[in-house]
Design a protein around this motif. Sequence first.
Motif, short mmCIF file in Angstrom:
data_model
loop_
_atom_site.label_atom_id
_atom_site.label_comp_id
_atom_site.label_asym_id
_atom_site.label_seq_id
_atom_site.Cartn_x
_atom_site.Cartn_y
_atom_site.Cartn_z
N GLY A 1 72.11 28.30 37.36
CA GLY A 1 71.98 26.89 37.05
C GLY A 1 70.83 26.19 37.76
N MET A 2 70.13 26.89 38.66
CA MET A 2 69.04 26.28 39.42
C MET A 2 67.71 26.28 38.66
SD MET A 2 70.31 25.42 42.41
CE MET A 2 71.76 25.75 43.38
N GLY A 3 67.53 27.23 37.74
CA GLY A 3 66.29 27.29 36.98
C GLY A 3 65.11 27.83 37.78
N ILE A 4 65.39 28.64 38.82
CA ILE A 4 64.33 29.19 39.65
C ILE A 4 64.59 30.66 39.97
CG2 ILE A 4 63.64 27.01 40.74
CD1 ILE A 4 65.41 27.77 43.14
N SER A 5 63.54 31.37 40.36
CA SER A 5 63.62 32.73 40.87
C SER A 5 62.34 32.97 41.66
CB SER A 5 63.76 33.75 39.73
OG SER A 5 62.69 33.64 38.82
N MET A 6 62.26 34.12 42.33
CA MET A 6 61.06 34.41 43.11
C MET A 6 60.87 35.90 43.28
SD MET A 6 62.19 33.28 46.99
CE MET A 6 60.69 33.80 47.75
N GLU A 7 59.69 36.25 43.83
CA GLU A 7 59.34 37.65 44.01
C GLU A 7 58.43 37.79 45.22
OE1 GLU A 7 58.69 40.69 40.49
OE2 GLU A 7 56.96 39.38 40.71
N LEU A 8 58.67 38.82 46.02
CA LEU A 8 57.79 39.18 47.13
C LEU A 8 56.94 40.34 46.64
CD1 LEU A 8 56.95 39.19 50.17
CD2 LEU A 8 58.84 40.80 50.55
N LEU A 9 55.62 40.21 46.78
CA LEU A 9 54.70 41.25 46.31
C LEU A 9 53.81 41.72 47.46
CD1 LEU A 9 54.53 38.70 43.95
CD2 LEU A 9 53.84 40.72 42.72
N GLU A 10 53.75 43.03 47.66
CA GLU A 10 52.84 43.63 48.63
C GLU A 10 51.81 44.44 47.85
OE1 GLU A 10 54.51 45.83 51.87
OE2 GLU A 10 55.77 44.15 52.53
N ILE B 1 49.87 40.21 50.96
CA ILE B 1 51.26 39.89 50.64
C ILE B 1 51.30 38.50 50.03
CG2 ILE B 1 53.58 39.51 51.57
CD1 ILE B 1 52.82 41.44 53.85
N GLY B 2 52.02 38.38 48.92
CA GLY B 2 52.19 37.10 48.27
C GLY B 2 53.65 36.87 47.91
N VAL B 3 54.02 35.62 47.80
CA VAL B 3 55.34 35.24 47.33
C VAL B 3 55.15 34.38 46.10
CG1 VAL B 3 57.44 33.94 47.82
CG2 VAL B 3 56.42 35.35 49.61
N SER B 4 55.76 34.79 45.00
CA SER B 4 55.69 34.02 43.76
C SER B 4 57.04 33.40 43.48
CB SER B 4 55.30 34.92 42.59
OG SER B 4 53.95 35.27 42.65
N ALA B 5 57.01 32.12 43.10
CA ALA B 5 58.22 31.42 42.67
C ALA B 5 58.05 31.06 41.20
CB ALA B 5 58.44 30.17 43.51
N PHE B 6 59.13 31.11 40.46
CA PHE B 6 59.10 30.87 39.02
C PHE B 6 60.01 29.71 38.66
CE2 PHE B 6 58.28 35.33 39.84
CZ PHE B 6 57.12 35.56 39.10
N SER B 7 59.60 28.95 37.66
CA SER B 7 60.38 27.80 37.20
C SER B 7 61.43 28.22 36.18
CB SER B 7 59.44 26.75 36.60
OG SER B 7 58.82 27.28 35.43
N SER B 8 62.00 29.39 36.37
CA SER B 8 62.98 29.93 35.44
C SER B 8 63.83 30.96 36.17
CB SER B 8 62.25 30.61 34.27
OG SER B 8 63.16 31.34 33.47
N VAL B 9 65.09 31.10 35.77
CA VAL B 9 65.91 32.16 36.34
C VAL B 9 65.47 33.52 35.82
CG1 VAL B 9 67.96 30.78 36.81
CG2 VAL B 9 67.72 31.88 34.59
N ASN B 10 64.79 33.53 34.67
CA ASN B 10 64.25 34.76 34.10
C ASN B 10 62.97 34.42 33.37
OD1 ASN B 10 63.71 37.22 32.96
ND2 ASN B 10 65.52 37.27 31.65
N ALA B 11 61.86 34.38 34.11
CA ALA B 11 60.56 34.02 33.53
C ALA B 11 60.07 35.09 32.56
CB ALA B 11 59.52 33.79 34.63
N GLY B 12 60.57 36.32 32.70
CA GLY B 12 60.11 37.41 31.86
C GLY B 12 58.69 37.82 32.23
N THR B 13 58.35 39.06 31.94
CA THR B 13 56.98 39.53 32.17
C THR B 13 56.54 40.36 30.98
OG1 THR B 13 57.28 39.60 34.57
CG2 THR B 13 55.47 40.89 33.68
N ILE B 14 55.41 39.99 30.43
CA ILE B 14 54.79 40.78 29.37
C ILE B 14 53.52 41.37 29.95
CG2 ILE B 14 53.72 40.74 27.08
CD1 ILE B 14 55.60 38.41 26.39
N ASP B 15 53.57 42.66 30.26
CA ASP B 15 52.45 43.42 30.80
C ASP B 15 51.55 43.77 29.61
OD1 ASP B 15 50.88 45.75 31.43
OD2 ASP B 15 52.30 46.30 33.00
N LEU B 16 50.41 43.10 29.50
CA LEU B 16 49.60 43.23 28.29
C LEU B 16 49.15 44.65 27.98
CD1 LEU B 16 47.63 39.88 28.37
CD2 LEU B 16 49.67 40.47 27.10
N PRO B 17 48.58 45.42 28.93
CA PRO B 17 48.21 46.79 28.56
C PRO B 17 49.39 47.61 28.04
CG PRO B 17 47.19 46.18 30.64
CD PRO B 17 48.16 45.08 30.29
N LYS B 18 50.52 47.54 28.74
CA LYS B 18 51.70 48.31 28.33
C LYS B 18 52.26 47.79 27.00
CE LYS B 18 56.38 49.42 29.82
NZ LYS B 18 57.42 49.09 30.79
#
Length: 197
Positions: free
Chosen positions: A72-81, A149-166
């Motif tokens: 119900g928060m409408g957010i998610s995040m990711e830690l990337l190295e 190292i980066g931290v990404s936050a998303f304005s969605s509980v499931n922003a989805g990812t479309i990897d263009l090459p794949k």
Amino acid sequence: MAKSLVLLVVLVFFTTVQATNPNSDADFTVPSGMKIDGDFFTYTGLRGSPSSSSNGIDKKTVTMKNFPALDGMGISMELLEFSPGAVNVPHTHPRGAEIMFVVDGALTVGTTDSTGQLYKNDLQKGDVFVFPTGMVHYQANFDKSNKAIGVSAFSSVNAGTIDLPKNIFGSNMPGEVLAKAFKISADTVRQLETNQM
């Protein structure tokens, strides 16, 4: 006529309010049978290093699936190295905007708009960059010696990812379509398809 217009405006307002905030009668959503205390609002899964990946970008995600307090928060995040030289290939998030904070190292990032205009920058530790919903973007660690190292936050509980090459060359689209779309030979299409498997 004026009364009808006022009624229409009031109806649209209340419909919009209801559609955008269905849980307005609760402070937060609690899964059935879950204990509520400080632990419910705490996620410790980012401790330690992310698991290794084959593309040089190790990730840990924080979503409703592994952190129920996000419901119900409408957010998610990711830690990337990012390993030295690693590139997060062009991709999109169709259901949410992304904001990236560089925790350590340096990243080159860029996003395009719907006209194909590229907006890029070189980020240092402490910098932030935003990627609008659905826009193609990338992140790259061009440093050949140091990780980033980066931290990404998303304005969605499931922003989805479309990897263009794949999603393009790994999707079994007809080779003739891809050759014409990218103005490349059928042999090049086959090589790109093989590299996505």
